[in-house]
Design a protein around this motif. Structure first.
Motif, mmCIF file in Angstrom:
data_model
loop_
_atom_site.group_PDB
_atom_site.id
_atom_site.type_symbol
_atom_site.label_atom_id
_atom_site.label_comp_id
_atom_site.label_asym_id
_atom_site.label_seq_id
_atom_site.Cartn_x
_atom_site.Cartn_y
_atom_site.Cartn_z
ATOM 1 N N SER A 128 0.813 -1.219 0.000
ATOM 2 C CA SER A 128 0.000 0.000 0.000
ATOM 3 C C SER A 128 0.845 1.268 0.000
ATOM 4 N N GLU A 129 2.164 1.144 0.072
ATOM 5 C CA GLU A 129 3.048 2.297 -0.086
ATOM 6 C C GLU A 129 3.656 2.365 -1.476
ATOM 7 N N GLY A 176 -2.354 -0.460 5.468
ATOM 8 C CA GLY A 176 -2.755 0.641 4.617
ATOM 9 C C GLY A 176 -4.242 0.944 4.660
ATOM 10 N N ARG A 202 5.484 -0.032 -2.852
ATOM 11 C CA ARG A 202 6.743 -0.777 -2.940
ATOM 12 C C ARG A 202 6.475 -2.177 -3.485
ATOM 13 N N GLN A 205 6.086 5.005 15.127
ATOM 14 C CA GLN A 205 6.887 5.661 14.100
ATOM 15 C C GLN A 205 6.845 4.939 12.761
ATOM 16 N N ALA A 206 6.413 3.686 12.784
ATOM 17 C CA ALA A 206 6.396 2.890 11.546
ATOM 18 C C ALA A 206 5.244 3.341 10.653
ATOM 19 N N PRO A 207 5.367 3.142 9.336
ATOM 20 C CA PRO A 207 4.239 3.458 8.447
ATOM 21 C C PRO A 207 3.007 2.668 8.861
ATOM 22 N N LYS A 208 1.814 3.262 8.722
ATOM 23 C CA LYS A 208 0.586 2.566 9.123
ATOM 24 C C LYS A 208 0.360 1.312 8.291
ATOM 25 N N THR A 209 1.027 1.225 7.147
ATOM 26 C CA THR A 209 0.876 0.015 6.344
ATOM 27 C C THR A 209 1.384 -1.210 7.092
ATOM 28 N N LYS A 211 6.433 -6.942 8.860
ATOM 29 C CA LYS A 211 5.257 -6.692 9.692
ATOM 30 C C LYS A 211 5.372 -7.411 11.025
#
Length: 359
Positions: free
Chosen positions: A299-300, A335, A302, A326-330, A313
């Motif tokens: 969802s980013e 996502g 990549r 701090q990590a991406p919500k994905t 994950k």
């Protein structure tokens, strides 16, 4: 089925909480690739990201019987001394034993999980001498684990095939072709024991909000405690309970299948909380995962392999809350978009009087 108002509520933590409905899919019809049932399961994955699977048929009852036998095995295992259960520790992210309090809990910062878990990978159980702790490393228990994994694998593959058909996929583009039985994957059977609040205390509670690191999750639990956040056009709706139904399993769409569908499918945002904090709660989850080298766009944007996504994950799951934030919500929510606040912490330290489930 996406809703803005719940039809039903239940009292929990001193307030009325939604009880969200789930579509019920008939496994017997799905096994026959009944066109109407294929359409129903496709809509469930496109619009909700979850459904209940009715297994009360000649083809599904074996799994229900196997589940009852597995619960007996789980009771014996979780009653064993910690040093026996933790004989190997956590061998890999999808294999081994995790004691209580290793991850963030249901109420975010400051809370830890309230369950212990044994994970057995499908790849491992097919080996000559699988790494399984000694309390259940005997021919009868290993045979039982093999039967449950085999049944769950068949059920989830039937669902996967129906979704491929529903989307009009053919040949190598069908989802089954990235979930072949003879290729390495992180497919796992997870057995979870949620302990009563009087044992864990206030700060070790439930299972944090997340989407699954899987293509499909087949989940068995007859006890209340699972909450979902239904998707909506302006962000997900309020977190609410789902009601267990007799002879049914919950099915969640996980990140990998959402990515493989080009983001057409919803991924199920869910968590587990103590509905009755005085009880021991048991659940069984089979995580069907894509072959390790399956490539998809996350969802980013990549390009990652299924194994890379799983490992990244899993690390986010086990990181302290500070690093998770701090990590991406994905990483935690795959996502998926949500809006609105959840209750930040339990109201009472230990166990309020048991709550009666709605009739």
């Amino acid at each position: 089925m996406a809703q803005t108002k719940p039809e039903k509520t239940v009292e929990w933590q001193g307030r009325q909480v939604p009880v969200w409905p789930m579509r019920t899919i008939n496994y017997d019809l799905l096994l026959s690739q009944d066109p109407e049932e294929v359409d129903k399961v496709l809509k469930a994955c496109l619009e909700d990201g979850y459904f209940q699977l009715n297994l009360d048929s000649i083809d599904g009852r074996r799994m229900l019987e196997d589940r009852e036998q597995l619960l007996k095995l789980m009771n014996r295992f979780f009653d064993a001394p910690l040093e026996k259960k933790n004989e190997y520790g956590l061998i890999d992210s999808h294999l081994g034993y995790e004691p209580v309090g290793n991850r963030t809990g249901a109420f975010g910062a400051g809370s830890k999980d309230g369950y212990e878990m044994l994970k057995v990978s499908r790849d491992e159980i097919q080996q000559g001498s699988p790494r399984v702790p000694s309390p259940i490393k005997n021919s009868g228990d290993l045979h039982q684990l093999e039967q449950v994994i085999g049944s769950c694998n068949t059920i989830t593959k039937v669902i996967l095939a129906a979704l491929s058909t529903g989307l009009g996929l053919a040949g190598k583009d069908r989802f089954e072709n990235s979930h072949r039985n003879d290729r390495p994957s992180a497919t796992t059977l997870s057995m979870m024991h949620y302990l009563p609040a009087e044992v864990t205390g206030q700060h070790k509670v439930g299972h944090q909000k997340h989407t699954d690191i899987s293509s499909l999750t087949l989940l068995f639990s007859d006890q209340w405690g699972l909450q979902v956040r239904p998707p909506g056009e302006c962000g997900a709706l309020e977190m609410g309970f789902v009601e267990p139904k007799k002879n049914c399993a919950f099915v969640h769409v996980g990140d990998s299948l959402r990515f493989a569908s080009g983001m057409k499918f919803q991924s199920c945002i869910h968590r587990v909380v103590p509905f009755d904090p005085t009880e021991h709660r048991y659940s069984i989850a089979y995580f069907l995962r894509a072959e390790d080298d399956t490539m998809f766009m996350d969802s980013e944007g990549r390009y990652v392999t299924a194994k890379d996504w799983h490992d990244q994950k899993f690390k986010a799951f086990t990181d302290p809350w500070f690093y998770q934030a701090q990590a991406p919500k994905t990483m935690i929510l795959g996502g998926m978009i949500e809006a609105g606040a959840d209750d930040p912490e339990p109201v009472a330290a230990y166990a309020p009087p048991p709550v009666q489930a709605p009739a």
